[in-house]
Design an enzyme around this catalytic site. Structure first.
Site: not given
Length: 195
Positions: A75-77
């Site tokens: 995941g990445d934000t």
């Protein structure tokens, strides 16, 4: 349910984020955590969800060859504001400047998730509009001092004090802002579970 459909798979969460871990636990999934260090630099021409999609793939690529029953979740934000990505602040000054730039405005939070098996990779992203009221310098300093948001994109956690007192509206998924678009992850895991 989902956990039964995934029972033949070994799920690995490739993230040290306590928020992603907690959200995965709330889906009642059995998983382990394994993280390989990755240089999170990205090509400068990438914009918005191109950045988070790129980083999600990069984190998955850091793993050794997967066995048939292994599935990696990455995941990445980022926070997207004034046509640039705000990642994690390096220090108090950077955190203060980030929060000051978000004060009284609407910005976007973009989160991507990747679900990777030995046979396929699914990458999905989601975008949410988040509006802050005007924050005083004292409020920003108090938040940084007491919550130390140095592991959070844009220097804030929606679920923390600053989110409770500062956010006036959200258009989209709360969990996307937390860093894991759970509804997209659920769909991706269902797709991977199909033999």
């Amino acid at each position: 349910m989902l956990q039964q459909k995934l029972s033949h798979l070994q799920i690995i969460l490739a993230s040290s984020s306590p928020r992603r871990k907690a959200l995965l636990e709330e889906l009642l999934l059995q998983f382990t955590t394994e993280v390989y260090p990755v240089d999170e630099a990205f090509p400068k021409q990438l914009q918005q969800e191109e950045i988070t999609d790129f980083l999600v793939k990069l984190k998955a690529d850091a793993f050794r060859k997967l066995s048939e029953n292994e599935v990696i979740i990455t995941g990445d934000t980022i926070v997207w504001n004034n046509k640039k990505a705000l990642n994690k602040p390096a220090n108090k000054d950077e955190a203060f400047n980030m929060l000051k730039s978000l004060s009284g405005k609407t910005h976007q939070v973009i989160s991507s998730i990747g679900v990777t098996s030995s046979k396929k990779q699914i990458i999905k992203n989601d975008r949410v509009d988040v509006s802050f009221r005007e924050l005083t310098s004292n409020e920003i300093e108090f938040y940084i001092e007491h919550f130390q948001p140095f592991d959070k994109a844009g220097a804030y956690g929606i679920q923390e004090w600053i989110g409770k007192i500062g956010i006036t509206s959200i258009r989209g998924s709360f969990y996307t802002v937390m860093g894991l678009p759970v509804h997209l992850l659920y769909d991706a895991l269902l797709a991977i579970a199909k033999k």
